[in-house]
Design a protein around this motif. Sequence first.
Motif, PDB file in Angstrom:
ATOM      1  N   THR A 488       0.838  -1.198   0.000  1.00 32.84           N
ATOM      2  CA  THR A 488       0.000   0.000   0.000  1.00 32.84           C
ATOM      3  C   THR A 488       0.875   1.251   0.000  1.00 32.84           C
ATOM      4  O   THR A 488       0.634   2.212  -0.745  1.00 32.84           O
ATOM      5  CB  THR A 488      -0.931  -0.011   1.232  1.00 32.84           C
ATOM      6  OG1 THR A 488      -1.681  -1.225   1.221  1.00 32.84           O
ATOM      7  CG2 THR A 488      -1.879   1.172   1.230  1.00 32.84           C
ATOM      8  N   ALA A 489       1.914   1.208   0.827  1.00 31.71           N
ATOM      9  CA  ALA A 489       2.834   2.350   0.902  1.00 31.71           C
ATOM     10  C   ALA A 489       3.520   2.591  -0.431  1.00 31.71           C
ATOM     11  O   ALA A 489       3.679   3.734  -0.868  1.00 31.71           O
ATOM     12  CB  ALA A 489       3.874   2.094   1.995  1.00 31.71           C
ATOM     13  N   GLU A 490       3.905   1.510  -1.070  1.00 28.03           N
ATOM     14  CA  GLU A 490       4.575   1.624  -2.381  1.00 28.03           C
ATOM     15  C   GLU A 490       3.677   2.346  -3.376  1.00 28.03           C
ATOM     16  O   GLU A 490       4.094   3.270  -4.075  1.00 28.03           O
ATOM     17  CB  GLU A 490       4.900   0.225  -2.906  1.00 28.03           C
ATOM     18  CG  GLU A 490       5.647   0.215  -4.223  1.00 28.03           C
ATOM     19  CD  GLU A 490       7.092   0.676  -4.069  1.00 28.03           C
ATOM     20  OE1 GLU A 490       7.754   0.181  -3.133  1.00 28.03           O
ATOM     21  OE2 GLU A 490       7.531   1.531  -4.861  1.00 28.03           O
ATOM     22  N   GLU A 491       2.428   1.919  -3.406  1.00 25.69           N
ATOM     23  CA  GLU A 491       1.493   2.476  -4.390  1.00 25.69           C
ATOM     24  C   GLU A 491       1.215   3.940  -4.098  1.00 25.69           C
ATOM     25  O   GLU A 491       1.089   4.749  -5.015  1.00 25.69           O
ATOM     26  CB  GLU A 491       0.194   1.649  -4.362  1.00 25.69           C
ATOM     27  CG  GLU A 491      -0.700   1.836  -5.551  1.00 25.69           C
ATOM     28  CD  GLU A 491      -0.043   1.514  -6.900  1.00 25.69           C
ATOM     29  OE1 GLU A 491       0.800   0.586  -6.947  1.00 25.69           O
ATOM     30  OE2 GLU A 491      -0.345   2.201  -7.882  1.00 25.69           O
ATOM     31  N   LEU A 492       1.123   4.304  -2.805  1.00 26.07           N
ATOM     32  CA  LEU A 492       0.772   5.674  -2.434  1.00 26.07           C
ATOM     33  C   LEU A 492       2.001   6.568  -2.277  1.00 26.07           C
ATOM     34  O   LEU A 492       1.871   7.761  -2.002  1.00 26.07           O
ATOM     35  CB  LEU A 492      -0.042   5.685  -1.130  1.00 26.07           C
ATOM     36  CG  LEU A 492      -1.405   4.978  -1.198  1.00 26.07           C
ATOM     37  CD1 LEU A 492      -2.086   5.021   0.176  1.00 26.07           C
ATOM     38  CD2 LEU A 492      -2.307   5.614  -2.257  1.00 26.07           C
ATOM     39  N   GLY A 493       3.175   5.979  -2.392  1.00 28.98           N
ATOM     40  CA  GLY A 493       4.392   6.789  -2.279  1.00 28.98           C
ATOM     41  C   GLY A 493       4.633   7.315  -0.885  1.00 28.98           C
ATOM     42  O   GLY A 493       5.197   8.387  -0.694  1.00 28.98           O
ATOM     43  N   ILE A 494       4.145   6.597   0.123  1.00 24.09           N
ATOM     44  CA  ILE A 494       4.376   7.024   1.514  1.00 24.09           C
ATOM     45  C   ILE A 494       5.091   5.890   2.248  1.00 24.09           C
ATOM     46  O   ILE A 494       5.446   4.877   1.650  1.00 24.09           O
ATOM     47  CB  ILE A 494       3.055   7.409   2.229  1.00 24.09           C
ATOM     48  CG1 ILE A 494       2.054   6.237   2.171  1.00 24.09           C
ATOM     49  CG2 ILE A 494       2.472   8.656   1.581  1.00 24.09           C
ATOM     50  CD1 ILE A 494       0.744   6.528   2.872  1.00 24.09           C
ATOM     51  N   ILE A 554       0.905  13.711 -11.094  1.00 26.19           N
ATOM     52  CA  ILE A 554       1.952  12.724 -10.794  1.00 26.19           C
ATOM     53  C   ILE A 554       2.161  12.614  -9.281  1.00 26.19           C
ATOM     54  O   ILE A 554       1.817  13.515  -8.523  1.00 26.19           O
ATOM     55  CB  ILE A 554       3.297  13.082 -11.473  1.00 26.19           C
ATOM     56  CG1 ILE A 554       3.798  14.442 -10.964  1.00 26.19           C
ATOM     57  CG2 ILE A 554       3.170  13.072 -12.988  1.00 26.19           C
ATOM     58  CD1 ILE A 554       5.289  14.591 -11.087  1.00 26.19           C
ATOM     59  N   TRP A 555       2.701  11.443  -8.854  1.00 22.62           N
ATOM     60  CA  TRP A 555       3.003  11.186  -7.433  1.00 22.62           C
ATOM     61  C   TRP A 555       4.503  11.018  -7.318  1.00 22.62           C
ATOM     62  O   TRP A 555       5.097  10.202  -8.021  1.00 22.62           O
ATOM     63  CB  TRP A 555       2.301   9.902  -6.955  1.00 22.62           C
ATOM     64  CG  TRP A 555       0.802  10.006  -6.919  1.00 22.62           C
ATOM     65  CD1 TRP A 555      -0.035  10.284  -7.956  1.00 22.62           C
ATOM     66  CD2 TRP A 555      -0.019   9.831  -5.770  1.00 22.62           C
ATOM     67  NE1 TRP A 555      -1.339  10.307  -7.547  1.00 22.62           N
ATOM     68  CE2 TRP A 555      -1.368  10.003  -6.188  1.00 22.62           C
ATOM     69  CE3 TRP A 555       0.211   9.531  -4.437  1.00 22.62           C
ATOM     70  CZ2 TRP A 555      -2.448   9.898  -5.324  1.00 22.62           C
ATOM     71  CZ3 TRP A 555      -0.856   9.411  -3.561  1.00 22.62           C
ATOM     72  CH2 TRP A 555      -2.186   9.607  -4.002  1.00 22.62           C
ATOM     73  N   GLN A 556       5.131  11.807  -6.469  1.00 24.94           N
ATOM     74  CA  GLN A 556       6.583  11.752  -6.356  1.00 24.94           C
ATOM     75  C   GLN A 556       7.033  12.126  -4.949  1.00 24.94           C
ATOM     76  O   GLN A 556       6.599  13.141  -4.416  1.00 24.94           O
ATOM     77  CB  GLN A 556       7.195  12.748  -7.360  1.00 24.94           C
ATOM     78  CG  GLN A 556       8.488  12.269  -7.979  1.00 24.94           C
ATOM     79  CD  GLN A 556       8.843  13.106  -9.188  1.00 24.94           C
ATOM     80  OE1 GLN A 556       8.726  14.344  -9.158  1.00 24.94           O
ATOM     81  NE2 GLN A 556       9.253  12.472 -10.271  1.00 24.94           N
ATOM     82  N   ASN A 557       7.878  11.266  -4.360  1.00 20.83           N
ATOM     83  CA  ASN A 557       8.464  11.548  -3.038  1.00 20.83           C
ATOM     84  C   ASN A 557       7.423  11.983  -1.992  1.00 20.83           C
ATOM     85  O   ASN A 557       7.625  12.951  -1.265  1.00 20.83           O
ATOM     86  CB  ASN A 557       9.544  12.641  -3.146  1.00 20.83           C
ATOM     87  CG  ASN A 557      10.621  12.266  -4.133  1.00 20.83           C
ATOM     88  OD1 ASN A 557      10.979  11.069  -4.238  1.00 20.83           O
ATOM     89  ND2 ASN A 557      11.116  13.235  -4.877  1.00 20.83           N
ATOM     90  N   GLY A 558       6.318  11.305  -1.976  1.00 18.67           N
ATOM     91  CA  GLY A 558       5.299  11.631  -0.983  1.00 18.67           C
ATOM     92  C   GLY A 558       4.519  12.894  -1.312  1.00 18.67           C
ATOM     93  O   GLY A 558       3.838  13.437  -0.449  1.00 18.67           O
ATOM     94  N   HIS A 559       4.648  13.375  -2.524  1.00 14.52           N
ATOM     95  CA  HIS A 559       3.924  14.566  -2.954  1.00 14.52           C
ATOM     96  C   HIS A 559       3.068  14.254  -4.179  1.00 14.52           C
ATOM     97  O   HIS A 559       3.400  13.367  -4.966  1.00 14.52           O
ATOM     98  CB  HIS A 559       4.896  15.699  -3.302  1.00 14.52           C
ATOM     99  CG  HIS A 559       5.575  16.292  -2.111  1.00 14.52           C
ATOM    100  ND1 HIS A 559       6.443  15.559  -1.312  1.00 14.52           N
ATOM    101  CD2 HIS A 559       5.516  17.545  -1.577  1.00 14.52           C
ATOM    102  CE1 HIS A 559       6.896  16.336  -0.339  1.00 14.52           C
ATOM    103  NE2 HIS A 559       6.341  17.550  -0.466  1.00 14.52           N
ATOM    104  N   ILE A 560       1.996  15.027  -4.324  1.00 11.28           N
ATOM    105  CA  ILE A 560       1.087  14.816  -5.448  1.00 11.28           C
ATOM    106  C   ILE A 560       0.923  16.158  -6.167  1.00 11.28           C
ATOM    107  O   ILE A 560       0.741  17.190  -5.514  1.00 11.28           O
ATOM    108  CB  ILE A 560      -0.304  14.350  -4.946  1.00 11.28           C
ATOM    109  CG1 ILE A 560      -0.140  13.195  -3.943  1.00 11.28           C
ATOM    110  CG2 ILE A 560      -1.190  13.933  -6.112  1.00 11.28           C
ATOM    111  CD1 ILE A 560      -1.362  12.979  -3.077  1.00 11.28           C
ATOM    112  N   GLY A 561       0.983  16.146  -7.491  1.00 14.07           N
ATOM    113  CA  GLY A 561       0.798  17.417  -8.195  1.00 14.07           C
ATOM    114  C   GLY A 561       1.189  17.332  -9.656  1.00 14.07           C
ATOM    115  O   GLY A 561       1.042  16.298 -10.289  1.00 14.07           O
TER     116      GLY A 561
END
Lengths: 746, 327
Positions: A488-494, A554-561
């Motif tokens: 789950t963490a992998e998919e959400l980038g957290i 896009i999702w990157q390093n725990g950020h979305i934008g």
Amino acid sequence: MKNEHEMRVGFAGDNRKIKVDVPEGDLTPWDLDTKLESVGGRSDRIDAFAKVTGRAKYAYDINLPGMLHGIILRSPHPRGSVKSVDLSKTLDMPGVKAAVVMKQGERNRIRYVGDPVAAIAADTLDQARDALSAIVAEYEIEAHNVELLAAEGAPNLNENNISDPWPVPRPAARRRPADPDMELEVSEADVSAEGTWSMEVQTHSSLESHGNVVWYKKETDSAEIWASTQATFGARQALASALDIPQDRVTVRAEFVGGGFGSKFTPGEEGMACALLSKQANAPVKLMLDRFEEHTCTGNRPSAVIQIRAGAKKDGTVVAWDTRSFGGPGCNGRGGSTSHHTNYFDNAKHRRIHVDLATDTDASRAMRAPGRPQGVFAMEGMMDILAAKCGLDPLAFRLLNDNSELRKAEWQLGAEKFGWAEHYNASPGSGEDPRYLRGAGMASAFWGGMGGGKHRVTCRIHRDGSVESRNGAQDIGTGMKTLMAMLTAEELGISPEQIRVSMGNTNDPPGPASGGSTTTPSLSPAVRHAAGLAKQELGAKVAERLQVDANKIIWQNGHIGLQGGEMIPFQEACKLIGAEPIEATGIRQANYDGYQDNVCGCQFAAVRVDRETGLVLVEKMLGVQDCGLVINQKLAESQVIGAMIEGISYVLHEQRIMDPKQGRMLNGDFANYKIAGTLDMPEMEAIMYSVANGKNNVGAAGLGEPPSTAAPAAVANAVSNALGLPMRSMPITPDKVLAALHSKKK
Amino acid sequence: MHSFELFLPDNIKDASLRGGPNAVFKAAGTDLLDRLKERIENPETLINLLEFKKDLAGINPQAGGFDIGSLTSIHDIASSASLAGPEWRALKQAAETTATPQIRNRGTLGGNLLQKTRCWYLRSEAFKCLHGGRGPSCLAVDGENRYHSVMGTLDCMRVHPSNLAPALYVLGAELSTQSGEESNRFPIAELYPELPLASEAEHTLSDNEILTHIHIPAAVTGTSTAYVESREKLSFDWATTAAAVLLVMKGKAILSGRICLGAVAPNPIPCDQAAEMLAGQDASMELFGKVAAAAYAKAVPLAQNEYKIELGKAVLRDALAQASGLR
């Protein structure tokens, strides 16, 4: 609808691009080219702290107000029938609240010592036990047999080799093409050998015994259940049926399970008894088995005798392989089948005939790779005998005959890391050390376990940034909860620590029974799918806020934008969610054709044998194992090491010892049923061999069983190498080693 | 377990006065608790000796030897700096190999000496065991007897499970007991029944007699001891055979020796005749082989335990080799 997708699959020695059909709505599958953050790491178990501090609550730990304690009256006789059971006196005993008869009418056969006859529930366990003696049961006793080689149809054992009568295939098996004339095939080979291997019954010995707490509530005609189970949904079905209430009114919980190893797929007769007692008393009832019941009434890995005749060409190519075996599955007379993989002789003439013989003992159950460690013990033993006859080193002989390219790579890696050349005793049975003989052995592993089913997983993302991943199946100790957090963490980038996982509650979405090494490969794609769908919803909210098209997000390093634009931290993005969390349900889609459908492995062991006391000490063990995508290196290695520990214990120590006259187990406790302990453990290493199997969006394969198939054989071959004599009877106890050393002196 | 009265005595005398046929003394209780739960021990009264542990625990130097309290933990013996010399090594080795760390921390020296046999026929009420008073004959005679006795038996094939007893035998230990006001002191040999009949307990103490101290005399110059046991695994197992030896050495020469075997008979078995063969000889594996053969000369195996004889000899040779410095 399916979408064709190209992905890179395979392993270091053979990686290539293949096309797979990805079902509509599924996520893009991970492959060799995917860069992963959390997945593939070495996270600790998310429940490690709860387990080691005792905060984790198992079914055994559940205590409820007004809870009664159940106990089962078990037959002291191995064979016969119950003529009558009178409960009237026991119901008058202090504290007794409920009593049920479990053998009556036509279902009155007694099949083993421990067969359930009646059950009672009382305020305390001691009251229940006192009240047992007030049950009046009359039996009709019949002559019994608890020994495999004394069973009807058993072969003779001459000079440690079985002989007539030979097993004949069951009628159902005759539909196969005619078996080759193995007599001829073996006799015409340049080099041939034959031998018989035997092994005793191993019990599952789960730390938490079998049992349940069942709380039936008359007012609502419903039930809450805490079960020690490998199948929460199966338990719900069976116990709802026993309680005679609809399944929707039954909740089964198994948040923590203290081991099962294949013996806890159904609630069993103890579960049925517990349900009936609870309903009768309209009170919670706890019925957990004691250690003797655990050893004698909850199944086991069956005993067997296996004869192999095999032949090879002068150059070492195996040309004939004939296996004839008898299994001892106890009173149900089936399920004792031993088996092996055929990688060494797929191109040779080969056959396998197996027959089960019934004895008046507890019925066997699935146990971690049912039948396989037994069959591989014999097969790998014969491989070393043939290798020696062909004048080949065991490693060279295997590399010549193994038809798995993957395992060949593993053999070579393992032999190098283990130091095969250094540990193998090239003069078997001799050595400079006056006290100890040393030797090394190896064995192969093989299994399936790509998972499947239509399981579902829920992922929730809350406004405060907390994330849940939920499935109703159980984590029996493999670490599935931890894998759910990582996926789950992998998919959400957290980070995995941000995920709260719930397993083991049938109010959550359905999941599999944990058997056949399938929980991880079955659930993982649904876990990822659920997280992926939740991610899309959150992404859409961010897109709305940024007023851009959702597919630009896009999702990157725990950020979305936006790429090169505004990036919102995950925590901030979650504030776009209202009081109702995002909730998505992931679905387990069918597997693609993929790269391969099985897993391989190999193990190496080095032992020291005391020439004077016959004690075998394993000094070093190494396993190489693939299991598709390795989600958590540490947990995967732990599975392999656990299998090696279990294998050492099985091959050197474990055996059920029966008193033949009374038909009762003599060592049904942990004082006399010997299990290897810390001082018996070698230096151990597990090397995970990564393979992209292209089977689904994750590509994990099951790992519970594969490494357990090889461990006993590797150790046994090491002992044989040290002694210069094949050790063909498990467990290899000091008395057997001394006898072997004696036979050499003669 | 059945309910019982728990008596917490203030002192040894009070404890002893409550002793009787329906009472059981409890030291650590590591094994007693199992037997209570299995209902093969059903006392009316349980007398907890740990109430005065401080009086009966400790290893005190005494006239070149030691007085050891019966409630001293096995761990304290295994880790004692006072017992570090080669003359006491057998005792330390026996303590170190006992059970598990948890049991060594809790279990006591007295409890180890007074243990009930581990025979599986005795320990299940389902079996009509003669020693357990449940049947007419010993079931191990023609039953599953791989771990049973190879010598010294009468009508019961049990083995004595204490691993500290053989070590104390060769050290020449004496024991002190107290019954009411009366105290008694006797050699360890008298702790075990002369004729280990099924009807006899594993020890000779009376119902109200409490083992209080173990006295180890001073060692003669040149004394070296060793204890070795065979087992099927290294973690938590009972010995299949055991041997404790004491040698008095002068250079390579053995002036005198003592041998006691464990786990092969209903009692610890001192082997005086075999030990006499050591006197005046130089230490050698050849000599030890002969001595071991003599120690087991009268062994008669049951159907499944012949291996114990060869194993027992190997263990005895090893103990002699260790004590003499050959290993």
